[in-house]
Design a protein around this motif. Structure first.
Motif, mmCIF file in Angstrom:
data_model
loop_
_atom_site.group_PDB
_atom_site.id
_atom_site.type_symbol
_atom_site.label_atom_id
_atom_site.label_comp_id
_atom_site.label_asym_id
_atom_site.label_seq_id
_atom_site.Cartn_x
_atom_site.Cartn_y
_atom_site.Cartn_z
ATOM 1 N N PRO A 32 61.247 4.497 -37.204
ATOM 2 C CA PRO A 32 59.906 4.658 -36.688
ATOM 3 C C PRO A 32 58.982 3.634 -37.150
ATOM 4 N N ARG A 44 51.477 9.149 -27.198
ATOM 5 C CA ARG A 44 52.630 10.355 -27.350
ATOM 6 C C ARG A 44 53.946 9.556 -27.921
ATOM 7 N N ILE A 45 54.689 9.988 -28.887
ATOM 8 C CA ILE A 45 55.872 9.522 -29.041
ATOM 9 C C ILE A 45 57.009 10.562 -28.776
ATOM 10 N N GLU A 46 58.085 10.325 -28.225
ATOM 11 C CA GLU A 46 59.137 11.229 -27.724
ATOM 12 C C GLU A 46 60.134 11.056 -28.655
ATOM 13 N N ALA A 61 59.955 12.370 -37.565
ATOM 14 C CA ALA A 61 58.673 12.735 -37.261
ATOM 15 C C ALA A 61 57.843 12.887 -38.567
ATOM 16 N N LEU A 64 56.644 9.407 -39.174
ATOM 17 C CA LEU A 64 55.708 8.984 -38.210
ATOM 18 C C LEU A 64 54.247 9.455 -38.623
ATOM 19 N N ARG A 65 54.221 10.999 -39.064
ATOM 20 C CA ARG A 65 52.854 11.544 -39.388
ATOM 21 C C ARG A 65 52.526 11.138 -40.979
ATOM 22 N N PHE A 70 50.406 8.840 -37.759
ATOM 23 C CA PHE A 70 50.329 8.869 -36.145
ATOM 24 C C PHE A 70 49.590 9.967 -35.945
ATOM 25 N N LEU A 74 53.252 14.245 -30.714
ATOM 26 C CA LEU A 74 54.844 13.872 -31.087
ATOM 27 C C LEU A 74 55.659 14.857 -30.370
ATOM 28 N N PHE A 93 55.864 17.767 -35.488
ATOM 29 C CA PHE A 93 55.738 17.938 -33.844
ATOM 30 C C PHE A 93 54.818 18.618 -33.442
#
Length: 138
Positions: A32, A44-46, A61, A64-65, A70, A74, A93
Motif C-alpha cells: 500500500p 476508494r481503495i478496494e 488497511a 493505509l489509515r 487515507f 476503504l 475498513f
C-alpha cells in the motif's frame, strides 16, 4: 444497508453499481505504501480477501489509515464473512461487500454483539477502559 456508526454493508449488486472516478484495487501482495504520492486523490481503495483465512488485507488497511492517512472509502471485497466485520472495522475498513446469500440484517447484528473494546484501534483511539477508569473516587 448503511449504518454510519459501522461499516457500510453492500450486496454484490450494490457494489457493482457504486462506481467512482478515483478507485484503486490492491491485490494482497501489493504494498500500500506505493500509493503514498497520490493517496489524497483516491476516493476508494478496494482490498481483496481471496479466502477468509487470508488476512493480508487487514495489514494493508491498517497501513493505509495509520501510516498514509487515507481518508476515503476503504472497501473489503472477496470472501467477506459476517464474523470478520468487527475486525475489518477495527483495522480501518469503511465498507464491505457481503458474499452472495449473506443477509445484511444478520451482518449488522454483529456490531450489536460487541459495542465497545478495551483496546484502541484504527476506528477508535480511546479504549473504553483507560488507566484509572475503575478507581473508586475518594
Amino acid at each position: 444497508m448503511t449504518n454510519a456508526a459501522h461499516i457500510r454493508l453492500l450486496t454484490t449488486l450494490e457494489h457493482s453499481l457504486d462506481s467512482g472516478q478515483q478507485v484503486v484495487s490492491l491485490t494482497n501482495d501489493e504494498d500500500p505504501l506505493t500509493l503514498k504520492d497520490r493517496v489524497d486523490r483516491i476516493e476508494r481503495i478496494e482490498l481483496h480477501f481471496p479466502h477468509f483465512t487470508d488476512g493480508r488485507a487487514y495489514s494493508q488497511a491498517y497501513l493505509l489509515r495509520r501510516r498514509l492517512g487515507f481518508k476515503g472509502d476503504l472497501r473489503a471485497t472477496g470472501d467477506v464473512l459476517i464474523d470478520q466485520l468487527i475486525q475489518m472495522k477495527r483495522t480501518g475498513f469503511s465498507s464491505a461487500v457481503l458474499k452472495d446469500g449473506v443477509d445484511p440484517a444478520d451482518a449488522q447484528r454483529q456490531f450489536e454483539r460487541f459495542p465497545a473494546f478495551y483496546q484502541s484501534d484504527v476506528a477508535s483511539e480511546t479504549p473504553v477502559l483507560r488507566p484509572g477508569a475503575l478507581e473508586k473516587p475518594e
